[in-house]
Design an enzyme around this catalytic site. Sequence first.
Site, PDB file in Angstrom:
ATOM      1  CG  ASP A  58     -45.301  -7.626  38.014  1.00 20.97           C
ATOM      2  OD1 ASP A  58     -44.638  -7.757  39.063  1.00 20.97           O
ATOM      3  OD2 ASP A  58     -45.383  -6.548  37.398  1.00 20.97           O
TER       4      ASP A  58
ATOM      5  CB  SER B 139     -42.131   1.072  40.062  1.00 19.34           C
ATOM      6  OG  SER B 139     -41.614  -0.161  39.610  1.00 19.34           O
TER       7      SER B 139
ATOM      8  CE1 TYR C   5     -41.482  -2.942  32.735  1.00 18.91           C
ATOM      9  CE2 TYR C   5     -43.454  -2.243  31.550  1.00 18.91           C
ATOM     10  CZ  TYR C   5     -42.364  -1.949  32.360  1.00 18.91           C
ATOM     11  OH  TYR C   5     -42.169  -0.661  32.797  1.00 18.91           O
TER      12      TYR C   5
ATOM     13  NE  ARG D  70     -49.712  -1.022  30.761  1.00 21.65           N
ATOM     14  CZ  ARG D  70     -48.975  -1.643  31.680  1.00 21.65           C
ATOM     15  NH1 ARG D  70     -47.955  -1.002  32.229  1.00 21.65           N
ATOM     16  NH2 ARG D  70     -49.245  -2.880  32.045  1.00 21.65           N
TER      17      ARG D  70
ATOM     18  CD  GLU E 256     -39.086  -7.785  33.293  1.00 15.97           C
ATOM     19  OE1 GLU E 256     -39.126  -9.025  33.188  1.00 15.97           O
ATOM     20  OE2 GLU E 256     -39.543  -7.015  32.418  1.00 15.97           O
TER      21      GLU E 256
ATOM     22  CE  LYS F 180     -48.108  -7.154  32.180  1.00 13.96           C
ATOM     23  NZ  LYS F 180     -47.258  -7.023  33.391  1.00 13.96           N
TER      24      LYS F 180
ATOM     25  CB  VAL G 250     -54.756  -6.153  39.285  1.00 13.05           C
ATOM     26  CG1 VAL G 250     -54.703  -5.852  37.794  1.00 13.05           C
ATOM     27  CG2 VAL G 250     -56.201  -6.376  39.731  1.00 13.05           C
TER      28      VAL G 250
ATOM     29  CG  HIS H 165     -42.842  -9.190  34.896  1.00 10.38           C
ATOM     30  ND1 HIS H 165     -42.065  -8.510  35.825  1.00 10.38           N
ATOM     31  CD2 HIS H 165     -43.584  -8.239  34.262  1.00 10.38           C
ATOM     32  CE1 HIS H 165     -42.342  -7.216  35.759  1.00 10.38           C
ATOM     33  NE2 HIS H 165     -43.246  -7.029  34.816  1.00 10.38           N
TER      34      HIS H 165
END
Length: 367
Positions: A270, A134, A94, A15, A118, A75, A298, A96
């Site tokens: 994640d 999601s 993101y 991405r 998120e 990410k 994953v 996490h």
Amino acid sequence: MRVGVPSEIKIHEYRVGLTAESARALVAAGHRVSVQAGAGVGAGIADDDYRAVGADIAPDAATIFATADMIVKVKEPQLPECAMLRPGQILFTYLHLAPDPAQAQALMQSGCVAIAYETVTDAAGRLPLLTPMSEVAGRMAVQAGAHYLEKNQGGRGVLLGGVPGVAAGKVAIIGGGVAGTNAAFVAAGMGADVTVLDKSSERLADIDRQFAGRVRTVESVGGAIEACVIDADLVIGAVLVAGAAAPKLVTRTMISRMKKGAVIVDIAIDQGGCVEGAHPTTHTDPVFMIDDVVMYCVANMPGAVARTSTFALNNATLPYVLALANKGWKQALADDTGFRNGLNVADGKITHPAVAAALGMTAADIL
């Protein structure tokens, strides 16, 4: 403002933070956009597509990080990327952080302003920037589960939809949020025997109406989770607590009682995972075994369908990127209380209460 888009370096992450159309919108608003050479190729966006809308192409990530006022990614930054961030620089991606203290420490040390997709909320308390991924992960979870149920992949040899005269496979989905509902949509469409568990009676009623009774709903109280897990061919963990580590709802004892060759897909990995013993895997090496159960964990599932995921994500993130670029982070967050919930790190401190609690820290009040 100068907005930088580096290539993603997480394993098999294809991405990209901005599409060409998103770059066009930023340029039209008077901002300068720099994209690392080749950053969009995995999502089907060529460097010339970015050039055509007025963006610059930078030769490497170091140039992007050194010159941008704001970094837009997909990410969480890997530690080498964290080392390139600088005080006051905005990072929008993101994160996490709850299960990742090393990244949290690196972001604090950098002095950057880290805003997490998120944990941004809307007026109704929903998570608008998590929703598109999601949706993708929920739908992919059933595809992955169906694949690993095949005997040659280590599974039970069960076809989820069954055939006339043979029962359909049983799918237990833990969590009736966006990911869980999308998983139910695909599993039911394949003809599987689907059960969704959630602690909210109201949410279960919504699912029952949505699927017109084609999906069984169970309140996750007492031994309900254990009973459904043990009976299932495929278990999908789709539990989310915004910003916090996912609760461990499927225990090792439950796994030990599952059918040999059953599959678990932990979408919550994640955020630490909702299955005891689960650990993140990659698209290169996606599964491992616990007690003869196939574990698919994953952490960037949507990266495998990079084009769909990139455009879906940008549909949601672009208004927020524009707000940050147009107003600066302090004013943009001050103007939108839901956007303010996205702030995870600033001034070398963790600012989100749930993230701080998960990391054993106290949240700082920056704004």
